[in-house]
Motif scaffolding. Structure first.
Motif, PDB file in Angstrom:
ATOM      1  N   LEU A  82       0.553  -1.046  -0.145  1.00  0.00           N
ATOM      2  CA  LEU A  82      -0.367   0.126   0.136  1.00  0.00           C
ATOM      3  C   LEU A  82       0.780   1.515  -0.101  1.00  0.00           C
ATOM      4  CD1 LEU A  82      -2.925  -1.359   2.578  1.00  0.00           C
ATOM      5  CD2 LEU A  82      -3.233  -0.279  -0.050  1.00  0.00           C
ATOM      6  N   ASN A  83       2.122   1.517   0.808  1.00  0.00           N
ATOM      7  CA  ASN A  83       2.775   2.198   0.575  1.00  0.00           C
ATOM      8  C   ASN A  83       3.477   2.868  -0.485  1.00  0.00           C
ATOM      9  OD1 ASN A  83       3.264   4.880   2.891  1.00  0.00           O
ATOM     10  ND2 ASN A  83       5.385   3.482   2.560  1.00  0.00           N
ATOM     11  N   ASP A  84       3.960   1.459  -1.728  1.00  0.00           N
ATOM     12  CA  ASP A  84       4.726   1.623  -2.643  1.00  0.00           C
ATOM     13  C   ASP A  84       3.640   2.178  -3.766  1.00  0.00           C
ATOM     14  OD1 ASP A  84       7.025   0.647  -1.563  1.00  0.00           O
ATOM     15  OD2 ASP A  84       6.058  -1.876  -2.651  1.00  0.00           O
ATOM     16  N   GLU A  85       1.993   2.120  -3.589  1.00  0.00           N
ATOM     17  CA  GLU A  85       0.608   2.526  -4.265  1.00  0.00           C
ATOM     18  C   GLU A  85       0.982   3.600  -4.015  1.00  0.00           C
ATOM     19  OE1 GLU A  85      -3.251   0.379  -4.731  1.00  0.00           O
ATOM     20  OE2 GLU A  85      -2.077  -1.150  -3.676  1.00  0.00           O
ATOM     21  N   MET A  86       1.367   4.054  -2.857  1.00  0.00           N
ATOM     22  CA  MET A  86       1.074   5.544  -2.176  1.00  0.00           C
ATOM     23  C   MET A  86       1.884   6.797  -3.375  1.00  0.00           C
ATOM     24  SD  MET A  86       0.151   5.985   2.226  1.00  0.00           S
ATOM     25  CE  MET A  86      -0.642   4.747   2.257  1.00  0.00           C
ATOM     26  N   VAL A  87       3.168   6.455  -3.725  1.00  0.00           N
ATOM     27  CA  VAL A  87       3.235   7.073  -3.835  1.00  0.00           C
ATOM     28  C   VAL A  87       3.623   6.624  -5.977  1.00  0.00           C
ATOM     29  CG1 VAL A  87       6.100   6.725  -5.502  1.00  0.00           C
ATOM     30  CG2 VAL A  87       5.663   5.855  -3.269  1.00  0.00           C
ATOM     31  N   THR A  88       2.362   6.025  -5.885  1.00  0.00           N
ATOM     32  CA  THR A  88       2.503   6.479  -7.910  1.00  0.00           C
ATOM     33  C   THR A  88       0.809   7.671  -7.177  1.00  0.00           C
ATOM     34  OG1 THR A  88       2.296   4.238  -8.087  1.00  0.00           O
ATOM     35  CG2 THR A  88       0.971   5.840  -9.387  1.00  0.00           C
ATOM     36  N   LYS A 107       5.532  12.992   0.302  1.00  0.00           N
ATOM     37  CA  LYS A 107       6.498  12.034   0.745  1.00  0.00           C
ATOM     38  C   LYS A 107       7.294  11.934   2.082  1.00  0.00           C
ATOM     39  CE  LYS A 107       8.401  14.042  -4.017  1.00  0.00           C
ATOM     40  NZ  LYS A 107       8.514  14.603  -4.353  1.00  0.00           N
ATOM     41  N   ASP A 108       6.700  12.993   2.655  1.00  0.00           N
ATOM     42  CA  ASP A 108       7.167  12.321   4.030  1.00  0.00           C
ATOM     43  C   ASP A 108       6.414  10.924   4.927  1.00  0.00           C
ATOM     44  OD1 ASP A 108       9.241  14.330   4.057  1.00  0.00           O
ATOM     45  OD2 ASP A 108       7.396  16.068   4.666  1.00  0.00           O
ATOM     46  N   ALA A 109       5.524  11.111   4.103  1.00  0.00           N
ATOM     47  CA  ALA A 109       4.104  10.062   5.692  1.00  0.00           C
ATOM     48  C   ALA A 109       4.643   8.735   4.629  1.00  0.00           C
ATOM     49  CB  ALA A 109       2.689  10.687   4.889  1.00  0.00           C
ATOM     50  N   ILE A 110       4.768   8.709   3.249  1.00  0.00           N
ATOM     51  CA  ILE A 110       5.394   7.535   2.845  1.00  0.00           C
ATOM     52  C   ILE A 110       6.297   7.353   3.816  1.00  0.00           C
ATOM     53  CG2 ILE A 110       6.828   6.609   0.832  1.00  0.00           C
ATOM     54  CD1 ILE A 110       4.625   7.994  -0.858  1.00  0.00           C
ATOM     55  N   ARG A 111       7.329   8.309   3.814  1.00  0.00           N
ATOM     56  CA  ARG A 111       8.741   8.006   4.511  1.00  0.00           C
ATOM     57  C   ARG A 111       8.368   7.542   6.478  1.00  0.00           C
ATOM     58  NH1 ARG A 111      11.317  11.016   8.276  1.00  0.00           N
ATOM     59  NH2 ARG A 111      10.188  12.809   7.055  1.00  0.00           N
ATOM     60  N   GLU A 112       7.752   7.933   6.949  1.00  0.00           N
ATOM     61  CA  GLU A 112       7.506   7.350   8.424  1.00  0.00           C
ATOM     62  C   GLU A 112       6.489   6.236   7.873  1.00  0.00           C
ATOM     63  OE1 GLU A 112       5.157  10.947   8.876  1.00  0.00           O
ATOM     64  OE2 GLU A 112       6.622  11.995   8.914  1.00  0.00           O
ATOM     65  N   HIS A 113       6.027   6.072   7.047  1.00  0.00           N
ATOM     66  CA  HIS A 113       5.015   4.887   7.121  1.00  0.00           C
ATOM     67  C   HIS A 113       6.616   3.450   6.891  1.00  0.00           C
ATOM     68  CE1 HIS A 113       1.583   6.088   5.535  1.00  0.00           C
ATOM     69  NE2 HIS A 113       1.079   6.490   6.371  1.00  0.00           N
ATOM     70  N   GLU A 114       7.340   3.590   6.370  1.00  0.00           N
ATOM     71  CA  GLU A 114       8.039   2.842   5.541  1.00  0.00           C
ATOM     72  C   GLU A 114       9.196   2.825   7.430  1.00  0.00           C
ATOM     73  OE1 GLU A 114      11.238   4.982   3.317  1.00  0.00           O
ATOM     74  OE2 GLU A 114      10.179   3.970   1.587  1.00  0.00           O
ATOM     75  N   GLU A 115       9.555   4.061   7.975  1.00  0.00           N
ATOM     76  CA  GLU A 115      10.296   3.755   9.161  1.00  0.00           C
ATOM     77  C   GLU A 115       9.340   3.082  10.650  1.00  0.00           C
ATOM     78  OE1 GLU A 115      10.718   7.773  10.702  1.00  0.00           O
ATOM     79  OE2 GLU A 115      12.293   8.008   9.050  1.00  0.00           O
ATOM     80  N   LEU A 116       7.947   3.187  10.683  1.00  0.00           N
ATOM     81  CA  LEU A 116       6.702   2.212  10.729  1.00  0.00           C
ATOM     82  C   LEU A 116       7.253   0.521  11.023  1.00  0.00           C
ATOM     83  CD1 LEU A 116       4.819   2.216  13.562  1.00  0.00           C
ATOM     84  CD2 LEU A 116       3.236   3.173  11.728  1.00  0.00           C
ATOM     85  N   ILE A 117       7.191   0.619   9.819  1.00  0.00           N
ATOM     86  CA  ILE A 117       6.989  -0.911   9.228  1.00  0.00           C
ATOM     87  C   ILE A 117       8.107  -1.322   9.506  1.00  0.00           C
ATOM     88  CG2 ILE A 117       7.453  -2.527   7.328  1.00  0.00           C
ATOM     89  CD1 ILE A 117       5.670  -0.329   5.788  1.00  0.00           C
TER      90      ILE A 117
END
Length: 231
Positions: free
Chosen positions: A115-121, A178-188
């Motif tokens: 889902l986080n990868d889809e958010m990039v799009t 972009k910041d939210a996606i990075r924060e998601h990655e850190e949480l994962i």
């Protein structure tokens, strides 16, 4: 069961409530939109009573305001309440995420990553609504594992109220995609590492509090602009 078929099993009041709530949350009926009981009764082919009951439910959720002699309208934006609720959501979601952590599976984490990868799009396409939908699904994976159903109910209802305001206010705030996606990655990563509950709670809380910081910056800038225009 399809959505259409599911709606046929609802009572008249539930059907009207579900439709009105959907319109408010998807932005079709924005803040200040008048909900005229008689017109809605004709539209939904029901008496006025189910419409009144539906509006009372929406009022209890904070989505509708009712004033004597003025009627019901979709709730306006109150910047103070908005900031308070964003802060409250940050605290509650932090705790909910830490509580869910022990039960989150590898499959759940893979789903969150996808889902986080889809958010990039959606960020690249500046698709804010698409981003929000995916973001809801992302956090929904966590909510589904939270062992406290009452907490999840409160968090979801609060997030729904904020969704109404995001569509009208957050379009003016610098997009945090972009910041939210990075924060998601850190949480994962923390969840995969089975990090201490305190670290997971802090990361999830900070993720939401960054929205508060963005809102405060936007509000301060607009307040300063308004003041300079009055001089």
């Amino acid at each position: 069961m399809t959505k259409k078929r599911a709606l046929t099993t609802l009572t008249k009041q539930e059907r009207v409530y579900a439709r009105l709530r959907e319109r408010i949350l998807d932005g079709s009926n924005g803040p200040g939109y008048r909900l005229v009981i008689d017109s809605l009764a004709v539209e939904f082919n029901v008496s006025a009573l189910p419409v009144r009951e539906a509006i009372r439910r929406l009022e209890a959720e904070g989505l509708v305001t009712y004033r004597p002699n003025a009627g019901a309208t979709v709730a306006p934006i109150d910047p103070v309440v908005l900031e308070e609720e964003m802060t409250l959501l940050a605290v509650l979601e932090g705790f909910a995420t830490a509580s869910a952590a022990p039960d989150i599976t590898g499959e759940d984490l893979n789903r969150m990553t996808a889902l986080n990868d889809e958010m990039v799009t959606t960020v690249e396409a500046l698709d804010a609504l698409g981003f929000r939908r995916l973001n809801q699904e992302f956090h929904g994976v966590v909510y589904d594992r939270c062992p406290n159903p009452s907490l999840v109910t409160v968090v979801r209802e609060l997030d729904d109220r904020l969704a109404l305001h995001r569509r009208t206010v957050f379009v003016y705030i610098p997009f945090r995609g972009k910041d939210a996606i990075r924060e998601h990655e850190e949480l994962i990563a923390l969840l995969r590492q089975h990090a201490p509950a305190e670290a997971i709670e802090a990361a999830a809380r900070a993720h939401k509090l960054n929205n508060v910081t963005s809102f405060r910056a936007w509000k301060a800038a607009n307040d300063d602009r308004s003041a300079s225009e009055e001089i």
